[in-house]
Design an enzyme around this catalytic site. Structure first.
Site, mmCIF file in Angstrom:
data_model
loop_
_atom_site.group_PDB
_atom_site.id
_atom_site.type_symbol
_atom_site.label_atom_id
_atom_site.label_comp_id
_atom_site.label_asym_id
_atom_site.label_seq_id
_atom_site.Cartn_x
_atom_site.Cartn_y
_atom_site.Cartn_z
ATOM 1 N N CYS A 250 0.658 -1.034 -0.137
ATOM 2 C CA CYS A 250 -0.015 0.082 -0.068
ATOM 3 C C CYS A 250 0.759 1.284 0.041
ATOM 4 O O CYS A 250 1.659 1.412 0.718
ATOM 5 C CB CYS A 250 -1.021 0.099 1.252
ATOM 6 S SG CYS A 250 -1.909 1.494 1.178
ATOM 7 N N LYS B 217 1.948 -9.554 -0.215
ATOM 8 C CA LYS B 217 1.883 -8.631 -1.493
ATOM 9 C C LYS B 217 2.734 -7.384 -1.383
ATOM 10 O O LYS B 217 2.681 -6.832 -0.277
ATOM 11 C CB LYS B 217 0.430 -8.152 -1.525
ATOM 12 C CG LYS B 217 -0.064 -7.261 -2.843
ATOM 13 C CD LYS B 217 -1.433 -6.775 -2.830
ATOM 14 C CE LYS B 217 -1.232 -5.932 -4.456
ATOM 15 N NZ LYS B 217 -2.674 -5.382 -4.586
ATOM 16 N N ASN C 232 -0.338 -8.609 -10.628
ATOM 17 C CA ASN C 232 -1.051 -7.601 -10.392
ATOM 18 C C ASN C 232 -1.027 -6.569 -10.881
ATOM 19 O O ASN C 232 0.339 -5.879 -11.010
ATOM 20 C CB ASN C 232 -1.553 -7.328 -8.643
ATOM 21 C CG ASN C 232 -2.332 -6.215 -8.247
ATOM 22 O OD1 ASN C 232 -2.077 -5.730 -7.576
ATOM 23 N ND2 ASN C 232 -3.415 -6.233 -8.983
ATOM 24 N N GLY D 7 -8.465 -5.958 -9.033
ATOM 25 C CA GLY D 7 -8.834 -4.881 -8.016
ATOM 26 C C GLY D 7 -9.753 -3.994 -8.542
ATOM 27 O O GLY D 7 -11.062 -4.105 -8.939
ATOM 28 N N ARG D 8 -9.295 -2.581 -8.814
ATOM 29 C CA ARG D 8 -10.151 -1.536 -9.382
ATOM 30 C C ARG D 8 -11.138 -1.713 -10.558
ATOM 31 O O ARG D 8 -11.981 -1.089 -10.686
ATOM 32 C CB ARG D 8 -9.115 -0.312 -9.596
ATOM 33 C CG ARG D 8 -8.648 0.294 -8.156
ATOM 34 C CD ARG D 8 -7.616 1.341 -8.284
ATOM 35 N NE ARG D 8 -6.624 0.779 -9.198
ATOM 36 C CZ ARG D 8 -5.598 1.764 -9.884
ATOM 37 N NH1 ARG D 8 -5.887 3.096 -10.171
ATOM 38 N NH2 ARG D 8 -4.916 1.261 -10.680
#
EC number: 1.3.1.-
Length: 340
Positions: free
Chosen positions: A110, A149, A210, A234-235
């Site tokens: 993140c 991750k 990813n 994801g998004r």
């Protein structure tokens, strides 16, 4: 786009089989138990909770515990933790395992300032020794698979992803996900899938790719070329869970169904909205669903004006009335468009 037609095998993380090998990315304020349960049937083999602070878990606040709550229907479920202290991370890992996590995932990816300012998330990549200490502590604390991750590194000048991955493998981490950008890139530029391929060649444990997977054919091509064992979406799935079902079809060597039209997308948005109201109550669901409606309202005439109207609604009844009216109008127009 041409790709090799072959059925994609399951992803195995320890004793857990993930089929198809499509993983829902952890997204703060998004991947709560409601969304995971709604999106799971589209084809996610593994869902991941919102990423949660190991420090916050020490206090067991209601909102924090809701972030790791499960229905059960979305299993297997991975719970992702972030933090900078090995022992606190280990304690948190033990707690989420007791709360039903099938896998514990460590967040070294993140880039959000609220996370990195406390040396959590991708900021951990600035200290490889600390990364190793955190991973070892978490692996030693739980009786389930531990995954991790990460990003490529903090900056382009310090790409540590291969070193961190090798240390992860050495301490018992059982799978890795790489978002192929640096922390400083945030979501700008393009994900470098050649780095994901490099990581796959460097380790023996499963690697999940990813980044920039918004098209099912492109996702299959990237998966084949990089050799990864699975992909994390994801998004691109927000407001578009059909991306997952179309990719699942390709993985089964089947032809994907067409992208649904606006009425079908909005009917699912209504279902999502009603489920949120039922599970969380109207005062919480109405503001939370504004961002989700923004995702569903893409790609058809008048969507922008409709989005503006829905961002100002204050009640579920008002919002649902607008959505249902819009669906009826769109369905009435479809025969005209077909004739045209």
């Amino acid at each position: 786009m041409v790709y090799s037609r072959v059925v994609t095998p399951p992803l195995r993380i320890g004793p857990i089989e993930i089929s198809p090998p499509i993983v829902l990315a952890p997204m703060s304020g998004v991947t709560n138990r409601t969304l995971r349960a709604l999106y799971k049937p589209f084809g996610f083999g593994l869902t991941v909770t919102e990423f949660v602070s190991s420090n916050a878990l020490q206090y067991g606040g209601k909102r924090t515990m809701e972030m790791i709550d499960q229905h059960g229907v979305e299993k297997p479920v991975s719970t992702q933790l972030w933090g900078n202290d090995p022992q606190i991370m280990a304690t948190a890992a033990n707690l989420v395992r007791e709360c039903g996590a099938d896998i514990v995932d460590i967040n070294f990816g993140c880039p959000a300032p609220k996370v990195t300012k406390t040396e959590g998330g991708s900021a951990c990549l600035r200290d490889v020794d600390r990364c190793e200490a955190i991973m070892k502590a978490v692996v030693d604390a739980v009786d389930c698979p531990v995954t991790m991750k990460m990003r490529l590194g903090w900056t382009e000048a310090d790409l540590v992803f291969v070193e961190v991955a090798k240390r992860a493998q050495a301490v018992g981490v059982q799978a890795l996900t790489l978002h192929a950008r640096t922390a400083k890139q945030f979501y700008k530029g393009s994900a470098d899938w050649s780095k994901i391929a490099e990581l796959k060649r460097a380790v023996d444990i499963p690697v999940i790719g990813n980044g920039d997977l918004a098209d099912p054919y492109d996702a299959m091509q990237r998966m084949r070329e990089s050799g990864v064992d699975g992909v994390m979406l994801g998004r691109a799935t927000l407001g578009n869970p059909w991306l997952v079902s179309r990719l699942r079809a390709l993985m089964a060597d089947e032809e994907p169904a067409p992208v649904p039209g606006a009425p079908e997308r909005l009917r699912f948005a209504v279902h999502h909205y009603l489920t949120m109201v039922e599970e969380w109550g109207e005062p919480r669901a109405v503001p939370q669903m504004r961002k989700h409606l923004g995702y569903y309202l893409k790609g058809f005439a008048g969507a922008s004006a409709l989005r503006e109207r829905l961002m100002r609604t204050e009640t579920a009844a008002e919002t649902l009335a607008i959505l249902k009216q819009t669906i009826a109008q769109l369905e009435a127009r479809e025969p005209e468009l077909a004739v045209a």
